[in-house]
Motif scaffolding. Structure first.
Motif, mmCIF file in Angstrom:
data_model
loop_
_atom_site.group_PDB
_atom_site.id
_atom_site.type_symbol
_atom_site.label_atom_id
_atom_site.label_comp_id
_atom_site.label_asym_id
_atom_site.label_seq_id
_atom_site.Cartn_x
_atom_site.Cartn_y
_atom_site.Cartn_z
ATOM 1 N N VAL A 1 0.847 -1.190 0.000
ATOM 2 C CA VAL A 1 0.000 0.000 0.000
ATOM 3 C C VAL A 1 0.883 1.241 0.000
ATOM 4 N N ILE A 2 0.632 2.141 -0.948
ATOM 5 C CA ILE A 2 1.279 3.457 -0.923
ATOM 6 C C ILE A 2 0.293 4.415 -0.257
ATOM 7 N N ASP A 3 0.608 4.845 0.954
ATOM 8 C CA ASP A 3 -0.294 5.718 1.694
ATOM 9 C C ASP A 3 -0.264 7.140 1.163
ATOM 10 N N TYR B 1 -4.764 8.247 -3.372
ATOM 11 C CA TYR B 1 -4.080 7.635 -2.225
ATOM 12 C C TYR B 1 -5.068 7.430 -1.080
ATOM 13 N N PRO B 2 -4.854 6.422 -0.234
ATOM 14 C CA PRO B 2 -3.882 5.330 -0.364
ATOM 15 C C PRO B 2 -4.328 4.359 -1.447
ATOM 16 N N VAL B 3 -3.356 3.675 -2.045
ATOM 17 C CA VAL B 3 -3.686 2.780 -3.144
ATOM 18 C C VAL B 3 -2.710 1.606 -3.175
ATOM 19 N N ILE B 4 -3.224 0.452 -3.590
ATOM 20 C CA ILE B 4 -2.384 -0.702 -3.900
ATOM 21 C C ILE B 4 -2.008 -0.574 -5.373
ATOM 22 N N PRO B 5 -0.730 -0.344 -5.681
ATOM 23 C CA PRO B 5 -0.345 -0.174 -7.088
ATOM 24 C C PRO B 5 -0.310 -1.503 -7.830
ATOM 25 N N GLY B 6 0.004 -1.421 -9.120
ATOM 26 C CA GLY B 6 0.146 -2.624 -9.941
ATOM 27 C C GLY B 6 -0.905 -2.714 -11.019
ATOM 28 N N HIS B 7 -0.572 -2.244 -12.226
ATOM 29 C CA HIS B 7 -1.528 -2.267 -13.342
ATOM 30 C C HIS B 7 -1.078 -3.181 -14.474
ATOM 31 N N GLU B 8 0.131 -3.737 -14.360
ATOM 32 C CA GLU B 8 0.624 -4.695 -15.354
ATOM 33 C C GLU B 8 0.778 -6.042 -14.661
ATOM 34 N N TRP B 9 -0.024 -7.013 -15.037
ATOM 35 C CA TRP B 9 0.005 -8.253 -14.264
ATOM 36 C C TRP B 9 -0.586 -9.416 -15.051
ATOM 37 N N GLY C 1 -15.288 10.057 -15.744
ATOM 38 C CA GLY C 1 -14.227 10.169 -14.748
ATOM 39 C C GLY C 1 -13.241 9.025 -14.858
ATOM 40 N N TYR C 2 -12.002 9.315 -14.526
ATOM 41 C CA TYR C 2 -10.916 8.345 -14.656
ATOM 42 C C TYR C 2 -10.900 7.367 -13.486
ATOM 43 N N GLU C 3 -10.927 6.089 -13.793
ATOM 44 C CA GLU C 3 -10.759 5.024 -12.799
ATOM 45 C C GLU C 3 -9.890 3.948 -13.435
ATOM 46 N N GLU C 4 -8.809 3.550 -12.741
ATOM 47 C CA GLU C 4 -7.919 2.539 -13.311
ATOM 48 C C GLU C 4 -7.306 1.684 -12.207
ATOM 49 N N THR C 5 -7.254 0.400 -12.479
ATOM 50 C CA THR C 5 -6.614 -0.544 -11.565
ATOM 51 C C THR C 5 -5.168 -0.119 -11.304
ATOM 52 N N GLY C 6 -4.804 -0.080 -10.026
ATOM 53 C CA GLY C 6 -3.444 0.244 -9.646
ATOM 54 C C GLY C 6 -3.172 1.715 -9.429
ATOM 55 N N PHE C 7 -4.142 2.559 -9.760
ATOM 56 C CA PHE C 7 -3.968 4.002 -9.575
ATOM 57 C C PHE C 7 -5.093 4.617 -8.738
ATOM 58 N N THR C 8 -6.321 4.264 -9.062
ATOM 59 C CA THR C 8 -7.451 4.715 -8.239
ATOM 60 C C THR C 8 -8.194 3.532 -7.631
ATOM 61 N N ARG C 9 -7.940 2.330 -8.121
ATOM 62 C CA ARG C 9 -8.515 1.089 -7.592
ATOM 63 C C ARG C 9 -7.389 0.136 -7.223
ATOM 64 N N PRO C 10 -7.618 -0.758 -6.255
ATOM 65 C CA PRO C 10 -6.546 -1.674 -5.822
ATOM 66 C C PRO C 10 -5.966 -2.475 -6.985
ATOM 67 N N GLY C 11 -4.613 -2.521 -7.018
ATOM 68 C CA GLY C 11 -3.928 -3.191 -8.102
ATOM 69 C C GLY C 11 -3.309 -4.518 -7.704
ATOM 70 N N ALA C 12 -2.275 -4.910 -8.450
ATOM 71 C CA ALA C 12 -1.759 -6.282 -8.401
ATOM 72 C C ALA C 12 -0.469 -6.452 -7.617
ATOM 73 N N PHE C 13 -0.028 -5.430 -6.881
ATOM 74 C CA PHE C 13 1.153 -5.625 -6.049
ATOM 75 C C PHE C 13 0.718 -6.260 -4.733
ATOM 76 N N GLY C 14 0.280 -7.500 -4.861
ATOM 77 C CA GLY C 14 -0.215 -8.265 -3.735
ATOM 78 C C GLY C 14 -0.435 -9.701 -4.149
ATOM 79 N N ASP C 15 -0.993 -10.477 -3.259
ATOM 80 C CA ASP C 15 -1.229 -11.891 -3.557
ATOM 81 C C ASP C 15 -2.407 -12.099 -4.500
ATOM 82 N N SER C 16 -3.379 -11.194 -4.459
ATOM 83 C CA SER C 16 -4.553 -11.329 -5.320
ATOM 84 C C SER C 16 -5.192 -9.968 -5.520
ATOM 85 N N LEU C 17 -6.103 -9.885 -6.484
ATOM 86 C CA LEU C 17 -6.858 -8.658 -6.702
ATOM 87 C C LEU C 17 -8.223 -8.993 -7.270
#
Length: 339
Positions: free
Chosen positions: A9-11, A59-67, A112-128
């Protein structure tokens, strides 16, 4: 009881932590994916540094949009046949009802802009969790390590499709980073007469020659003289790259811009555009059609992202991954995180 899952998580800019908690359950229309591999991009570094435009992050967000990963659970209304399938997914969370979405350009959604890893939880984790409608199902034998690079490949595919390459074209690609190298492979499949990579870094040029370029070198060499290319794809994002691309293209030629240019970028001379009757297109992310094109090209063997990978790290080495991506070391190619 749900299994425990970890995530980065990037706070706020410059501050991250590894958290652990119950694994989230998919809601209606959603699929839960066990992450196999996640790519780290310059956009992730901008997210971490706080230099990404404020409208494009929350923020805060779980990054990771390439997975890439495997579906391990589906919610109500999601196709049950997705269970156990290898997948990648589009990142934009489009509304599907505005005019741009109805045109098939969900990356330009006006709600409005919504994207996994930037405004929604992404893939830098065990699952998404992702909407099942955004998934692209891969073959059972698919290499998920390579598939993690299909997200940047989709952006490169969007640029190539926008440029409308024709057999026999003289083509230049400005920038031999991830997007540029993937674009080179896709353009090589279009049978150009010349395919020149332009980058000031020797190691990047050597890599470009292995990716399909017929020539590679810094700006100013004879092979990259101004006004001779039918199509120029800009994939550098450097301050002067857009201007350089428009100078390289011949009169009546086509230019495609993919870079996210920061403050202070040099502008394009409108007089040069008009007198040269240039066609200039820009690409922001990738629409569904570009994703499909990238996946098909990869499955058909026209696209091989594996040679771009230079570093593979565990999830717990997120800080090291950020340092590598921000190092400007030409020896650093694609950095992967593996949960």
């Amino acid at each position: 009881m749900s299994a425990s899952a970890r995530a980065i998580v990037i706070d706020r800019p410059g501050e991250h932590r590894l958290v652990s908690g119950p694994q989230a359950e998919p809601g209606p229309g959603e699929a839960r994916v066990t992450v196999h591999t996640a790519g780290v991009s310059r956009s992730d570094r901008e997210l971490y540094d706080g230099t990404r435009p404020p409208a494009l992050v929350r923020y805060p967000v779980i990054p990771g949009h390439e997975w890439s990963g495997t579906v391990d659970a589906v919610g109500e209304g999601a196709p049950p046949e997705l269970l156990g399938r290898k997948v990648v997914a589009e990142g934009f969370r489009a509304c599907l009802v505005c005019d741009r979405c109805r045109e098939g350009a969900g990356n330009l959604c006006t709600r409005g802009y919504e994207e996994t890893g930037f405004t929604r939880p992404g893939a830098f984790g065990d699952s998404l969790l992702v909407p099942a409608r955004l998934l692209h199902v891969l073959a059972d034998c698919a290499d998920l390590r390579a598939a993690a690079l299909l997200a940047p490949a989709a952006v490169s595919a969007a640029a190539v499709l926008a440029g409308v390459p024709r057999p026999g074209d003289r083509i230049a690609v400005v920038g031999a980073g991830t997007l540029g190298l993937l674009a080179l492979q896709l353009l090589a499949a279009c049978s150009p007469a010349e395919l020149v990579a332009i980058d000031p870094r020797v190691q990047r040029c050597e890599r470009a020659l292995r990716m399909g370029a017929t020539q590679a070198g810094p700006p100013g060499e004879n092979s990259v003289s101004y006004g001779r290319f039918d199509l120029v794809v800009e994939a550098a994002g450097a301050f002067s790259a857009a201007q350089e691309a428009c100078l390289l293209v011949r009169r009546g030629g086509r230019v495609v811009l993919t870079g996210m240019f920061g403050p202070g970028a040099e502008g394009i001379d409108p007089e040069h555009l008009v007198e040269g009757q240039l066609t200039v297109r820009a690409v922001f992310g990738a629409p569904p059609s570009a994703w499909s094109h990238a996946v098909r090209a990869w499955e058909a063997g026209f696209l091989d992202p594996v040679p771009l990978i230079t570093h593979e790290l565990p999830l717990t080495a997120f800080g090291e991954a950020m340092a590598l991506v921000g190092s400007e070391d030409p020896a650093v190619g694609k950095v992967l995180l593996t949960p």
